[in-house]
Design a protein around this motif. Structure first.
Motif, PDB file in Angstrom:
ATOM      1  N   ALA A  34      27.292 -56.741 -35.684  1.00 55.22           N
ATOM      2  CA  ALA A  34      28.244 -56.438 -36.755  1.00 55.22           C
ATOM      3  C   ALA A  34      27.590 -55.612 -37.849  1.00 55.22           C
ATOM      4  CB  ALA A  34      28.820 -57.734 -37.334  1.00 55.22           C
ATOM      5  N   ILE A  35      26.341 -55.894 -38.131  1.00 54.16           N
ATOM      6  CA  ILE A  35      25.595 -55.120 -39.128  1.00 54.16           C
ATOM      7  C   ILE A  35      25.177 -53.771 -38.556  1.00 54.16           C
ATOM      8  CG2 ILE A  35      23.493 -55.058 -40.519  1.00 54.16           C
ATOM      9  CD1 ILE A  35      23.661 -58.128 -40.695  1.00 54.16           C
ATOM     10  N   LYS A  36      24.651 -53.793 -37.350  1.00 57.60           N
ATOM     11  CA  LYS A  36      24.133 -52.570 -36.725  1.00 57.60           C
ATOM     12  C   LYS A  36      25.230 -51.528 -36.515  1.00 57.60           C
ATOM     13  CE  LYS A  36      21.608 -50.958 -32.631  1.00 57.60           C
ATOM     14  NZ  LYS A  36      20.522 -50.297 -33.366  1.00 57.60           N
ATOM     15  N   TYR A  37      26.435 -51.991 -36.117  1.00 60.10           N
ATOM     16  CA  TYR A  37      27.518 -51.075 -35.775  1.00 60.10           C
ATOM     17  C   TYR A  37      28.596 -50.991 -36.862  1.00 60.10           C
ATOM     18  CZ  TYR A  37      25.274 -51.479 -31.226  1.00 60.10           C
ATOM     19  OH  TYR A  37      24.352 -51.488 -30.201  1.00 60.10           O
ATOM     20  N   ASP A  38      28.272 -51.476 -38.049  1.00 63.22           N
ATOM     21  CA  ASP A  38      29.167 -51.354 -39.205  1.00 63.22           C
ATOM     22  C   ASP A  38      30.498 -52.057 -38.997  1.00 63.22           C
ATOM     23  OD1 ASP A  38      29.840 -50.514 -41.781  1.00 63.22           O
ATOM     24  OD2 ASP A  38      30.856 -48.707 -41.040  1.00 63.22           O
ATOM     25  N   LEU A  58      34.318 -58.373 -27.802  1.00 63.49           N
ATOM     26  CA  LEU A  58      33.908 -57.615 -28.983  1.00 63.49           C
ATOM     27  C   LEU A  58      34.338 -56.166 -28.847  1.00 63.49           C
ATOM     28  CD1 LEU A  58      30.214 -58.897 -29.189  1.00 63.49           C
ATOM     29  CD2 LEU A  58      32.248 -59.961 -30.200  1.00 63.49           C
ATOM     30  N   LEU A  59      34.842 -55.610 -29.945  1.00 61.88           N
ATOM     31  CA  LEU A  59      35.226 -54.205 -30.000  1.00 61.88           C
ATOM     32  C   LEU A  59      34.591 -53.599 -31.240  1.00 61.88           C
ATOM     33  CD1 LEU A  59      37.029 -51.767 -29.073  1.00 61.88           C
ATOM     34  CD2 LEU A  59      38.823 -52.726 -30.541  1.00 61.88           C
ATOM     35  N   SER A  60      33.926 -52.465 -31.080  1.00 62.21           N
ATOM     36  CA  SER A  60      33.294 -51.812 -32.220  1.00 62.21           C
ATOM     37  C   SER A  60      34.350 -51.305 -33.196  1.00 62.21           C
ATOM     38  CB  SER A  60      32.411 -50.656 -31.760  1.00 62.21           C
ATOM     39  OG  SER A  60      33.170 -49.682 -31.064  1.00 62.21           O
ATOM     40  N   LYS A  61      33.956 -51.164 -34.441  1.00 56.10           N
ATOM     41  CA  LYS A  61      34.874 -50.750 -35.497  1.00 56.10           C
ATOM     42  C   LYS A  61      35.525 -49.406 -35.198  1.00 56.10           C
ATOM     43  CE  LYS A  61      34.932 -49.810 -40.501  1.00 56.10           C
ATOM     44  NZ  LYS A  61      34.086 -49.791 -41.722  1.00 56.10           N
ATOM     45  N   ASN A  62      34.763 -48.484 -34.621  1.00 55.47           N
ATOM     46  CA  ASN A  62      35.328 -47.166 -34.303  1.00 55.47           C
ATOM     47  C   ASN A  62      36.052 -47.147 -32.954  1.00 55.47           C
ATOM     48  OD1 ASN A  62      33.202 -47.264 -32.507  1.00 55.47           O
ATOM     49  ND2 ASN A  62      32.042 -45.609 -33.471  1.00 55.47           N
ATOM     50  N   GLU A  63      36.122 -48.330 -32.331  1.00 54.12           N
ATOM     51  CA  GLU A  63      36.876 -48.518 -31.090  1.00 54.12           C
ATOM     52  C   GLU A  63      36.373 -47.647 -29.940  1.00 54.12           C
ATOM     53  OE1 GLU A  63      41.122 -48.372 -31.739  1.00 54.12           O
ATOM     54  OE2 GLU A  63      40.912 -49.227 -33.736  1.00 54.12           O
ATOM     55  N   ASN A  64      35.067 -47.389 -29.907  1.00 57.82           N
ATOM     56  CA  ASN A  64      34.538 -46.561 -28.824  1.00 57.82           C
ATOM     57  C   ASN A  64      33.756 -47.368 -27.791  1.00 57.82           C
ATOM     58  OD1 ASN A  64      32.194 -47.146 -30.203  1.00 57.82           O
ATOM     59  ND2 ASN A  64      31.451 -45.028 -30.286  1.00 57.82           N
ATOM     60  N   LYS A  65      33.570 -48.674 -28.054  1.00 52.66           N
ATOM     61  CA  LYS A  65      32.935 -49.496 -27.031  1.00 52.66           C
ATOM     62  C   LYS A  65      33.366 -50.952 -27.167  1.00 52.66           C
ATOM     63  CE  LYS A  65      28.560 -49.846 -29.609  1.00 52.66           C
ATOM     64  NZ  LYS A  65      27.108 -49.588 -29.497  1.00 52.66           N
ATOM     65  N   MET A  66      33.346 -51.624 -26.038  1.00 52.85           N
ATOM     66  CA  MET A  66      33.846 -52.988 -25.923  1.00 52.85           C
ATOM     67  C   MET A  66      32.940 -53.743 -24.969  1.00 52.85           C
ATOM     68  SD  MET A  66      37.634 -54.098 -24.505  1.00 52.85           S
ATOM     69  CE  MET A  66      38.493 -53.041 -25.678  1.00 52.85           C
ATOM     70  N   ILE A  67      32.812 -55.043 -25.196  1.00 54.65           N
ATOM     71  CA  ILE A  67      32.007 -55.867 -24.308  1.00 54.65           C
ATOM     72  C   ILE A  67      32.606 -57.269 -24.247  1.00 54.65           C
ATOM     73  CG2 ILE A  67      30.409 -56.676 -26.108  1.00 54.65           C
ATOM     74  CD1 ILE A  67      28.133 -56.374 -24.021  1.00 54.65           C
ATOM     75  N   GLY A  68      32.486 -57.892 -23.074  1.00 54.96           N
ATOM     76  CA  GLY A  68      32.986 -59.252 -22.903  1.00 54.96           C
ATOM     77  C   GLY A  68      31.897 -60.174 -22.389  1.00 54.96           C
ATOM     78  N   PHE A  69      31.954 -61.438 -22.821  1.00 53.28           N
ATOM     79  CA  PHE A  69      31.022 -62.458 -22.354  1.00 53.28           C
ATOM     80  C   PHE A  69      31.825 -63.640 -21.815  1.00 53.28           C
ATOM     81  CE2 PHE A  69      28.640 -60.088 -25.482  1.00 53.28           C
ATOM     82  CZ  PHE A  69      27.345 -60.042 -24.968  1.00 53.28           C
ATOM     83  N   LEU A  70      31.438 -64.130 -20.673  1.00 54.99           N
ATOM     84  CA  LEU A  70      32.040 -65.325 -20.086  1.00 54.99           C
ATOM     85  C   LEU A  70      30.891 -66.261 -19.724  1.00 54.99           C
ATOM     86  CD1 LEU A  70      34.677 -66.690 -19.120  1.00 54.99           C
ATOM     87  CD2 LEU A  70      34.248 -65.640 -16.881  1.00 54.99           C
ATOM     88  N   LEU A 103      38.018 -48.965 -21.485  1.00 56.90           N
ATOM     89  CA  LEU A 103      37.087 -49.893 -22.118  1.00 56.90           C
ATOM     90  C   LEU A 103      37.075 -51.262 -21.439  1.00 56.90           C
ATOM     91  CD1 LEU A 103      37.689 -49.120 -25.909  1.00 56.90           C
ATOM     92  CD2 LEU A 103      35.778 -48.365 -24.474  1.00 56.90           C
ATOM     93  N   GLU A 104      38.248 -51.751 -21.051  1.00 58.40           N
ATOM     94  CA  GLU A 104      38.337 -53.104 -20.514  1.00 58.40           C
ATOM     95  C   GLU A 104      37.812 -53.220 -19.091  1.00 58.40           C
ATOM     96  OE1 GLU A 104      42.242 -54.702 -21.017  1.00 58.40           O
ATOM     97  OE2 GLU A 104      42.027 -54.875 -23.199  1.00 58.40           O
ATOM     98  N   SER A 105      37.662 -52.113 -18.400  1.00 57.98           N
ATOM     99  CA  SER A 105      37.174 -52.152 -17.023  1.00 57.98           C
ATOM    100  C   SER A 105      35.644 -52.173 -16.952  1.00 57.98           C
ATOM    101  CB  SER A 105      37.691 -50.942 -16.244  1.00 57.98           C
ATOM    102  OG  SER A 105      37.185 -49.728 -16.796  1.00 57.98           O
ATOM    103  N   LYS A 106      34.977 -51.887 -18.063  1.00 55.76           N
ATOM    104  CA  LYS A 106      33.522 -51.772 -18.059  1.00 55.76           C
ATOM    105  C   LYS A 106      32.837 -53.145 -18.146  1.00 55.76           C
ATOM    106  CE  LYS A 106      33.171 -47.210 -20.290  1.00 55.76           C
ATOM    107  NZ  LYS A 106      32.612 -46.472 -21.469  1.00 55.76           N
ATOM    108  N   SER A 107      31.743 -53.264 -17.414  1.00 53.06           N
ATOM    109  CA  SER A 107      30.894 -54.447 -17.542  1.00 53.06           C
ATOM    110  C   SER A 107      29.440 -54.031 -17.738  1.00 53.06           C
ATOM    111  CB  SER A 107      31.012 -55.333 -16.294  1.00 53.06           C
ATOM    112  OG  SER A 107      30.659 -54.605 -15.124  1.00 53.06           O
ATOM    113  N   ASP A 108      29.246 -52.794 -18.193  1.00 56.14           N
ATOM    114  CA  ASP A 108      27.908 -52.251 -18.450  1.00 56.14           C
ATOM    115  C   ASP A 108      27.504 -52.566 -19.895  1.00 56.14           C
ATOM    116  OD1 ASP A 108      25.594 -50.858 -18.665  1.00 56.14           O
ATOM    117  OD2 ASP A 108      26.398 -48.922 -18.018  1.00 56.14           O
TER     118      ASP A 108
END
Length: 257
Positions: free
Chosen positions: A158-162, A194-206, A246-251
């Motif tokens: 959150a700090i690193k990616y504003d 999680l979605l970055s503030k500029n909406e250019n990357k997303m990540i999921g954890f299960l 974005l939602e299809s990525k797991s990288d």
């Protein structure tokens, strides 16, 4: 007699003013739509409520929220050492959130969904995380271990990616173990999206609900996978082309682990 009537009337007015049931994003208080956040996940329960800095969808059947959504930025993460309040039932939940006594002697922690550490901008924000609508039964080694590690990493990002949009909860199904008289469900898995503030990357954890020393990146999955097992559309108002990408990525390589 008149004094009694006045007191009853005042109490009714007070509790009616506390309720903030959200049926669409237009009715959200501006403080909940932080930094341009104008969309929320779908709700399988149609019981969505808003506190001042987070929104949640409550599942009465499971006696907890199926998701909690909020925006996290540097200002929310301070070194303020607020005194932890007692957990309390949430006055917003019309069906009443679970009583904290369900957790007593259960062997499970009251695991925060929106962590208290993510809401330290003010004492009011901090205290709002101690409603039982914002907790789920968690094994102590899980809560203080890998789940805590993920929470700390989210604050770092959150700090690193504003700023980050955060959606989190337990995977709620119909065959779960329960605790307490109100049969509070114990999820077998917990997730974060999680979605970055500029909406250019997303990540999921299960993450399976058990102690683990494994690195966090081993639990990265596509958001599509989390949607499939929860029945929740996490970003329904995002343009379809961007959402699908974005939602299809797991990288996880775009994220600094």
């Amino acid at each position: 007699m008149n004094r009694i009537v006045f007191i009853v009337f005042f109490i009714l007015i007070f509790f009616s003013s506390c309720k903030e049931v959200v049926t669409n994003e237009d009715s959200l208080p501006k403080t909940a739509i932080t930094s341009g956040f104008d969309f929320l996940p779908t709700s399988t329960t149609e019981a969505v409520y808003s506190h001042s800095t987070y929104v949640f969808s409550y599942s009465e059947v499971h006696e907890q929220s199926e998701w909690v959504a909020y925006f996290l930025e540097k200002e929310d993460i301070t070194n303020s050492n607020f005194k932890r309040p007692f957990f309390a039932q949430d006055p917003l939940v019309e069906s009443e959130s679970a009583d904290w006594r369900n957790f007593k002697n259960s062997g499970y922690d009251k695991g925060h969904l929106c962590p208290a550490g993510d809401r330290k901008k003010s004492i009011e924000d901090y205290n709002e995380t101690f409603f039982t609508s914002n907790v789920s039964p968690q094994k102590h080694d899980f809560n203080s271990g890998i789940w805590n590690r993920l929470e700390e990493k989210v604050r770092y990002w959150a700090i690193k990616y504003d700023g980050l949009y955060v959606i989190t909860g337990g995977v709620l199904t119909n065959d779960l173990k329960t605790i307490g008289k109100e049969r509070v469900a114990v999820p077998n898995y917990f997730y974060k999206v999680l979605l970055s503030k500029n909406e250019n990357k997303m990540i999921g954890f299960l993450i399976p609900h058990q102690e683990s020393k494994s690195p966090l990146y081993e639990f990265v999955v596509s958001v599509d996978e989390i949607e499939k097992i929860t029945g929740i559309d996490f970003f329904p108002k995002m343009p379809d082309s961007l959402e699908n990408e974005l939602e299809s990525k797991s990288d996880y390589k775009e994220w600094s682990f």
